[in-house]
Design an enzyme around this catalytic site. Structure first.
Site, PDB file in Angstrom:
ATOM      1  N   GLU A 192       0.798  -1.222   0.000  1.00 15.27           N
ATOM      2  CA  GLU A 192       0.000   0.000   0.000  1.00 15.27           C
ATOM      3  C   GLU A 192       0.832   1.274   0.000  1.00 15.27           C
ATOM      4  O   GLU A 192       0.490   2.244  -0.677  1.00 15.27           O
ATOM      5  CB  GLU A 192      -0.975   0.019   1.191  1.00 15.27           C
ATOM      6  N   HIS A 194     -11.071  -4.608   9.776  1.00 15.72           N
ATOM      7  CA  HIS A 194     -11.708  -4.411   8.459  1.00 15.72           C
ATOM      8  C   HIS A 194     -13.067  -3.740   8.589  1.00 15.72           C
ATOM      9  O   HIS A 194     -13.932  -3.908   7.724  1.00 15.72           O
ATOM     10  CB  HIS A 194     -11.900  -5.749   7.732  1.00 15.72           C
TER      11      HIS A 194
END
Lengths: 327, 338
Positions: free
Chosen positions: B70, B139
């Site tokens: 990322e 998440h």
């Protein structure tokens, strides 16, 4: 093939000398002016490392982009950022490269392809990948260079970027400027491999290590990896083994240096001394031509300091501008 | 006969139309295509939840699958944006922001200011937000307040398909970095979406239900919970106004203040963790700007100050719902003579 001054055009050699001398003069003067106390913030000097910035960036045009480090003055000057505006910026004045809102660690000039010095170690690598990616889409053969120190080369951002560049075959060169110190910690302590070239191999990139105090060696090696990037051959890593004449930041007492170390590197590993010796012994340039450059550069930096000190400070209204393009 | 799309389809259509309109728009992310380098099907995923499926067939290498990396690819999107592209980076789950946050808040957000107004960073970072998916603590977060806190970023959070398309098109055309939060529970909800391209300006809240008794301000999935609460309250003769913020930065305080000056009562609903969130921010601003208009203390409905739990039973307790919102509205009306 051995690098040699005779392999280069004398005008280009003189220009390289002028740029290296400008960086040196700029940094030496900052060292003096910072000690005088009216320069705000943190300043990290590039003196001693000039052959890397100039040897590499002299292969670039404004269309090529670089992402630099906290020690970015040399990269800026080599990339053509206006020295007068840089000095104003370092004094935090209007008319500075960033209107006084960036300072030494954030000098940028997008039109010149200078994507910024960077206060975050290792942060430039992903940005340079983005510049290389843009160049790929834009299709005009531009390249990106990421400068990183030996210390910041341990950051995940840098290592991830090596992989991303290899996976996407980006036109980029990663330049590890190994000056032996990550702030105050030796490169020998913080990096477990002997050579950064070994790391390149681990990511599937070609790597080359050069004597970063030898402009001609840097210039030749850079020419090859930049040409490969331009021609679609993909990324490379280049390690420049070099020295830092000053501390991590101005005010650093450098207690970590060994006995006589600073005197030794000044005497024996000064890239400008090497440059002058190489061009004068081969007769490419005479002492008089170099002395003329020295005088012009000294006058330029003098003028830059005088103008910067006289330049207006930002006003209160400037505080709120340029946060967004529109909001 | 108006055409209905899900939020998933609306987002896909927004990206499709902008990629078709502007060759500078590129997109990158983990498995936004899916299947690269393997023997099986290419574009097998089209994003973790299928939002970008089909775009690879149209735009080829303008959609870039990335390594699981990322920091590198979000940073690359930002770098490409400074160099004349208009990248969309997909972060999958906004929880992964921690991995690449430096590139977002120290780089993208600050370039324009730090560089004296000379840089533009037209990047969109799309990410799934929110709880209710049984996806547990790493998440399921909102994290919207964290981005809203940062000068230089814009933060967008649509609640319905029409807004999702129009706000995403605006985000792609916008010249500032935009964090675009897509609530994972809302992807499937349907609504009318014009086929033609349109942009919804940032900083314009939407009054999704008119009412005179109390103002409920919220965004994202909580817009739906607030509307459910308003329906419950209507049966009791309480008429709540529901404001969907749509963008958190910029924030449309004018619409909030106009409403509160009319209703005299405010309930701020935020799915984000309760400390220093959008609800606290709006509450403080309303107290400062319209204290005299308030006829009752402002109520805030948020989750408790805990991570999002996995257990479905606990997650349901964790999330604000229509019952809790309705109770908060009633509290603001205690003692009011009808």
């Amino acid at each position: 093939m051995t690098s040699h001054p005779l392999a280069l055009d004398p005008a280009a050699i003189l220009q390289a000398y002028r740029t290296m001398r400008t960086i040196r003069e700029f940094e030496e003067r900052l060292h003096v002016e910072f000690a005088a106390g009216d320069m705000p913030g943190f300043v990290h000097l590039y003196a001693g490392e000039e052959a890397s910035a100039v040897g590499i960036i002299s292969h670039l045009t404004d269309a090529d982009r670089i992402a630099s480090t906290h020690r970015g003055h040399g990269h800026c000057i080599a990339k053509g950022v206006d020295v007068m505006a840089m000095m104003k910026e370092i004094y935090g004045r209007k008319g500075g490269s960033c209107q006084g809102k960036g300072g030494s660690m954030h000098i940028a000039d997008i039109d010149k392809g200078m994507l910024g010095a960077n206060g975050i170690l290792g942060a430039g690598a992903p940005l340079a990948c983005g510049a290389a990616l843009a160049a790929k889409y834009q299709g005009k053969g531009a390249v990106a260079i990421n400068f990183v120190g030996d210390g910041a080369s341990n950051q995940g951002t840098f290592l991830e970027s090596l992989n991303l560049a290899a996976v996407w075959n980006l036109p980029i060169v990663f330049v590890v400027e190994n000056n032996g110190y990550a702030e105050a910690t030796s490169r020998n302590y913080g990096v477990a491999v002997d050579s950064f070239v070994d790391r390149a191999a681990g990511f599937g990139l070609p790597g080359i290590a050069v004597d970063g105090t030898d402009f001609f060696a840097v210039h030749e090696a850079a020419g090859e990896v930049i040409r490969r990037a331009r021609e679609g051959g993909g990324p490379s890593l280049m390690e420049c083994r070099m020295v830092r004449f000053y501390g991590h930041f101005e005010g650093d007492a450098q207690g970590y240096r060994g006995p006589g170390e600073l005197e030794d590197i000044r005497a024996n590993r000064d890239c400008l001394k090497h440059f002058v010796a190489a061009v004068t012994t081969t007769g490419v340039l005479g002492a008089a031509a170099l002395a003329a450059v020295d005088a012009e550069v000294a006058a330029l930096i003098d003028r830059a300091v005088i103008e910067a000190k006289a330049a207006p400070h930002p006003v209160a209204a400037d505080l709120l501008t340029d946060v967004y393009v529109s909001y | 006969m108006a055409r209905k799309l899900s939020i998933r389809q609306a987002i896909n259509e927004a990206i499709d139309q902008e990629m078709s309109r502007d060759p500078r728009v590129i997109m990158m992310g983990e498995d936004i295509v899916g299947g690269h380098g393997s023997e099986g099907e290419i574009d097998c995923w089209g994003g973790a939840l299928g939002v970008t499926k089909g775009l690879y067939g149209k735009y080829g290498d303008r959609l870039l699958d990335t390594p699981l990396s990322e920091s590198a690819y979000v940073g690359a999107a930002i770098g490409a944006a400074v160099c004349g592209m208009r990248p969309i980076a997909e972060l999958q789950f906004i929880d992964f922001m921690g991995v690449c946050f430096d590139q977002i808040y120290n780089q993208a957000a600050k370039f324009r200011y730090m560089f004296g107004g000379k840089a533009q960073t037209p990047v969109v970072i799309r990410a799934m937000i929110g709880a209710g998916f049984r996806a547990a603590a790493q998440h399921s977060q909102m994290l919207t307040p964290i981005f809203t806190h940062i000068p230089g970023l814009k933060v967008v959070c649509p609640s319905n398909p029409y807004d999702a398309k129009g706000l995403l098109i605006q985000a792609i055309r916008d010249n500032d970095p935009v964090i675009f939060g897509e609530h994972k529970v809302l992807y499937g909800i349907e609504g009318e979406v014009p086929e033609a391209s349109y942009a919804i300006p940032f900083g314009e809240a939407n009054i999704v239900r008119d009412g005179d008794d109390c103002t409920i301000v919220t965004y994202g999935m909580m817009v739906h919970r607030a509307l459910e609460a308003a329906a419950l309250l209507e049966k009791e003769g309480i008429d709540a106004e529901v404001i969907d913020l749509r963008t958190l930065s910029p924030l449309d305080m004018d619409t909030i203040l106009e409403s509160v000056e009319r209703t005299g009562r405010l309930v701020c609903v935020d799915e984000a963790s309760p400390r220093c969130n959008i609800a606290t921010d709006i509450s403080a601003q309303v107290v400062q700007a319209a204290f005299a208009a308030l006829q009752a203390p402002i109520m805030m409905v948020t989750p408790p100050h805990v991570p999002v739990p996995f257990s479905p039973v606990l997650e349901d307790i964790y999330l604000p719902d229509s019952t809790k919102i309705a109770a908060a509205v009633r509290r603001t009306l205690e003692g009011k003579r009808h």
